[in-house]
Design an enzyme around this catalytic site. Structure first.
Site, PDB file in Angstrom:
ATOM      1  N   HIS A   1       7.420  -7.553  -4.933  1.00  0.00           N
ATOM      2  CA  HIS A   1       6.060  -7.960  -5.309  1.00  0.00           C
ATOM      3  C   HIS A   1       6.062  -9.275  -6.082  1.00  0.00           C
ATOM      4  O   HIS A   1       6.259  -9.279  -7.292  1.00  0.00           O
ATOM      5  CB  HIS A   1       5.416  -6.860  -6.162  1.00  0.00           C
TER       6      HIS A   1
ATOM      7  N   ASP B   1     -20.176  -9.645 -18.545  1.00  0.00           N
ATOM      8  CA  ASP B   1     -20.647  -9.927 -17.188  1.00  0.00           C
ATOM      9  C   ASP B   1     -22.163 -10.138 -17.122  1.00  0.00           C
ATOM     10  O   ASP B   1     -22.637 -11.127 -16.575  1.00  0.00           O
ATOM     11  CB  ASP B   1     -20.261  -8.788 -16.225  1.00  0.00           C
ATOM     12  N   SER B   2     -22.908  -9.175 -17.679  1.00  0.00           N
ATOM     13  CA  SER B   2     -24.361  -9.325 -17.537  1.00  0.00           C
ATOM     14  C   SER B   2     -24.853 -10.535 -18.328  1.00  0.00           C
ATOM     15  O   SER B   2     -25.805 -11.203 -17.910  1.00  0.00           O
ATOM     16  CB  SER B   2     -25.102  -8.043 -17.945  1.00  0.00           C
ATOM     17  N   THR B   3     -24.176 -10.873 -19.423  1.00  0.00           N
ATOM     18  CA  THR B   3     -24.628 -12.028 -20.213  1.00  0.00           C
ATOM     19  C   THR B   3     -24.353 -13.341 -19.486  1.00  0.00           C
ATOM     20  O   THR B   3     -25.202 -14.239 -19.459  1.00  0.00           O
ATOM     21  CB  THR B   3     -23.957 -12.033 -21.607  1.00  0.00           C
TER      22      THR B   3
ATOM     23  N   GLY C   1       0.847  -1.195   0.000  1.00  0.00           N
ATOM     24  CA  GLY C   1       0.000   0.000   0.000  1.00  0.00           C
ATOM     25  C   GLY C   1       0.871   1.228   0.000  1.00  0.00           C
ATOM     26  O   GLY C   1       2.073   1.135   0.265  1.00  0.00           O
TER      27      GLY C   1
ATOM     28  N   LYS D   1     -12.891 -10.866 -13.618  1.00  0.00           N
ATOM     29  CA  LYS D   1     -13.257 -10.825 -15.038  1.00  0.00           C
ATOM     30  C   LYS D   1     -12.773 -12.066 -15.825  1.00  0.00           C
ATOM     31  O   LYS D   1     -13.523 -12.661 -16.572  1.00  0.00           O
ATOM     32  CB  LYS D   1     -12.635  -9.564 -15.660  1.00  0.00           C
TER      33      LYS D   1
ATOM     34  N   CYS E   1       5.608  -5.887   0.670  1.00  0.00           N
ATOM     35  CA  CYS E   1       5.880  -4.464   0.598  1.00  0.00           C
ATOM     36  C   CYS E   1       5.422  -3.761   1.889  1.00  0.00           C
ATOM     37  O   CYS E   1       6.007  -3.996   2.944  1.00  0.00           O
ATOM     38  CB  CYS E   1       5.241  -3.886  -0.667  1.00  0.00           C
ATOM     39  N   TYR E   2       4.368  -2.968   1.853  1.00  0.00           N
ATOM     40  CA  TYR E   2       3.874  -2.341   3.091  1.00  0.00           C
ATOM     41  C   TYR E   2       3.544  -3.422   4.137  1.00  0.00           C
ATOM     42  O   TYR E   2       3.747  -3.225   5.335  1.00  0.00           O
ATOM     43  CB  TYR E   2       2.634  -1.503   2.772  1.00  0.00           C
TER      44      TYR E   2
ATOM     45  N   GLU F   1       3.580 -10.913  -6.868  1.00  0.00           N
ATOM     46  CA  GLU F   1       2.335 -11.038  -7.646  1.00  0.00           C
ATOM     47  C   GLU F   1       2.451 -10.431  -9.037  1.00  0.00           C
ATOM     48  O   GLU F   1       1.554 -10.611  -9.855  1.00  0.00           O
ATOM     49  CB  GLU F   1       1.168 -10.401  -6.866  1.00  0.00           C
TER      50      GLU F   1
END
Ligand code: XMP
Length: 594
Positions: A174, A232-234, A60, A378, A87-88, A176
């Protein structure tokens, strides 16, 4: 709070969010390794974390010794489960357990080389000298009692530390991000060797569990969706359809008149193929176009569209017209939208309003909302959609902004000629940019260069760093008249210009698809700008970009053959004077011009 908590699995690993942009990335990487993980606020009480197999404290922007810096409950260190600070988070561990953190003389940003100093399960299979990604100014300068230094870089003596007895570890870098060569291995070591996690997560296998959740939440009621044609909505709709059957679900698509060519038909086809009679269109285009007629200011465009969309939704919800009987609202909300975190979900007008509509707030309070994707990212939604058999054409669609073509149809207050500026021309076309953390609204530089010059993007970066009056650089690919004879014209949003843009956009999409270029870029906006001559008052700007999440983006060159075809076809269009390519990365330019 998630409207259907019963549909989430139990998180084995919790990521405590200290406000960093990497927080979601950490959770996603852990899930990619097959371990279900969720994000919680940093100050979550240890009592709520009992039973998890591991805790990660994210990075952060704050400094641990400043007042107001994000805190963790110190009791998490006595829960007995392994903790990894990044990190933080690394500095937080040192700070809480009696080590020392100091502000460095200079920061360390970007690639660095780590040397591991002693064997540790965290670095199993990842020993020795290795490339890592750093982004910090503060540093741990003394490890707490019980800790040993596991790795260093030239400028950071305590780049990795660990207390093997308590199973508490800290990394200044990091793991990630992709630039850390062994990042995935290090995270996997933490999960499987240190925490003893099991692989329990595969987004492709979630359909049954989610459908059970939908049936429980619906409890005999029907589900109604506003759909956009987005992924997403589909996918959310498809899961409800499978869970409840075609009699009990309905999808409504609001046509704002700001869509791309063929969009309504595309969405109709997708939904018709999912189930007969489940889909309806509400044509609100006349309302939108008349409210926007003559509008020029980008923020005003967004405000009008957002408010009108809310109005239309409220009316539809109040009318009860589309579903008879007892119903609840389905939404395609995904995980990042449900978590407030620094550097995540960029507030966007239509989405924000979607969630704020008072009718929807009321439904949430009455427990009448189902959000089947509320725990997915997503990429996971795409994988699940693939598993459900949705067409690839839909799943791999480029993102398209809610306010539609309105924010790609640039408007100007006044007509002015372009002016010479160094080795280019200053065009009095104002577009939005992001510089520092704030929005800019500045003119554009047209580079005086051949479109096939190899160093266009480098030259653009150099100009933008040097010339504070601009926030964007473009180059002419083709034009009816020389750039120096072009002027801007006072132009607003109107049907003629929106139609002109829609035709240009359709030409670009068709050609980019046929040349296989569409799948090489993340997004390819086409912008109409009021620059040209009295006979041909507008020009087209092509904006192909590569990106991961839209937060940053790289301007991408066009292949020669595509550039030539697009130049010729667009110049043949009525009212189009020139075709330009946007060379600006984000930052300092935004993807959309507004
Ligand atoms: P900018 O222009 O800020 O855009 O670089 C970043 C990404 O966000 C998309 N975008 C939106 N998406 N509603 C959306 O759903 C919006 O109001 C909106 N505004 C921008 C943009 O297309 C790009 O992918």
């Amino acid at each position: 709070m998630s409207p259907s908590p019963e549909a989430s699995p139990q998180a084995q690993v919790v990521v405590l969010d200290t406000g960093g942009q990497y927080c979601h990335l950490i959770a996603r990487k852990i899930r990619e390794l097959g371990v279900y993980s969720e994000i919680r606020p940093s100050e979550t009480p240890a009592s709520e974390l009992r039973g998890v197999r591991g805790i990660v404290i994210s990075g952060g922007p704050a400094s641990v010794y400043e007042s107001g810096a994000p805190q963790v409950d110190p009791a998490i260190f006595s829960l007995g489960c392994p903790v990894l600070g990044l990190c933080y988070g690394h500095q937080t561990i040192a700070w809480h357990l009696g080590g020392e953190v100091q502000r460095g003389d200079r920061g360390e940003y970007g690639l660095a080389w780590l040397e591991t100093l002693r064997p540790s399960p965290l670095f199993g299979g990842a020993e020795g000298r290795q490339q890592i990604w750093m982004s910090h100014r503060d540093a741990v300068t003394r490890v707490p009692a019980g800790f040993e230094v596991l790795g260093s870089t030239d400028t950071c003596a305590i780049a990795a530390m660990g207390d093997p007895a308590r199973r508490i570890y800290g990394l200044q870098f990091h793991p990630e991000v992709v630039h850390t060569a062994n990042g995935r291995r290090i995270l996997a070591n933490f999960l499987f060797r240190i925490c003893g996690c099991t692989q329990d997560w595969d987004p492709r296998r979630q359909a049954e569990r989610i459908q059970d959740g939908i049936r429980r939440t619906a409890a005999g009621r029907n589900v109604f969706f506003f759909v956009s044609g987005g992924v997403d909505s589909t996918v959310a709709f498809t899961l409800c359809l499978r869970a409840l059957g075609p009699e009990r679900v309905r999808a409504l698509y609001v046509d704002t008149g700001l869509m791309r060519a063929g969009e309504t038909e595309f969405v109709r086809n997708v939904f018709d193929s999912l189930g007969r009679g489940v889909f309806a269109v509400e044509d609100a285009s006349a309302r939108f176009l008349s409210a926007l007629d003559g509008v020029r200011d980008p923020e005003q465009k967004r405000r009008i569209i957002g408010e009108l969309f809310v109005d239309v939704q409220e009316q539809i919800l109040a009318s009860g017209h589309y579903l008879e009987g007892e119903w609840i609202l389905g939404q395609g909300t995904i995980y990042p939208d449900t978590i407030e975190s620094g550097g995540t979900a960029k507030a966007d007008v239509i989405k924000t309003h979607h969630n704020r509509v008072s009718g929807i707030q009321r439904l949430i309070a009455e427990n009448r909302i189902v959000e089947p994707l509320h725990s997915l990212y997503k990429d996971e939604v795409r994988e699940l959609g693939r598993e459900l058999g949705l067409p690839e054409e839909l799943l791999e669609r480029h993102p398209f902004p809610g306010p539609g073509l309105a924010i790609r149809c640039l408007c100007e207050e006044s007509g002015k000629p372009v002016e010479r500026l160094g080795d280019g021309w200053l065009a009095p076309l104002h577009s939005v940019g992001v510089q520092g953390d704030s929005r800019s609204y500045r003119p554009v530089l047209i580079l005086d260069a051949a479109p096939e010059a190899p160093d266009l993007h480098e030259r653009a970066v150099e100009r933008i760093n040097r010339l504070s009056e601009i926030n964007r650089v473009i180059v002419a690919l083709a034009s009816h008249v020389p750039v120096e004879s072009m002027t801007t014209s006072p132009a607003a949003l109107c049907r003629t210009r929106l139609d002109r843009l829609r035709r240009a956009d359709a030409i670009v999409r068709e050609a980019a698809h046929r040349w296989g270029f569409e799948c090489q870029v993340w997004q390819f906006p086409v912008i109409l700008v009021p620059l040209g001559t009295p006979e041909r008052p507008d020009s087209v700007v092509l904006r192909p970009v590569d990106s991961v999440d839209g937060m940053t983006a790289r301007a991408v060159p066009l292949p020669d053959a595509l550039r030539e075809e697009l130049s010729a076809r667009l110049l043949a269009e009525d009212g189009i004077c020139a075709v330009f390519l946007d060379l600006t990365h984000k930052p300092p330019g935004t993807i959309e011009w507004e």
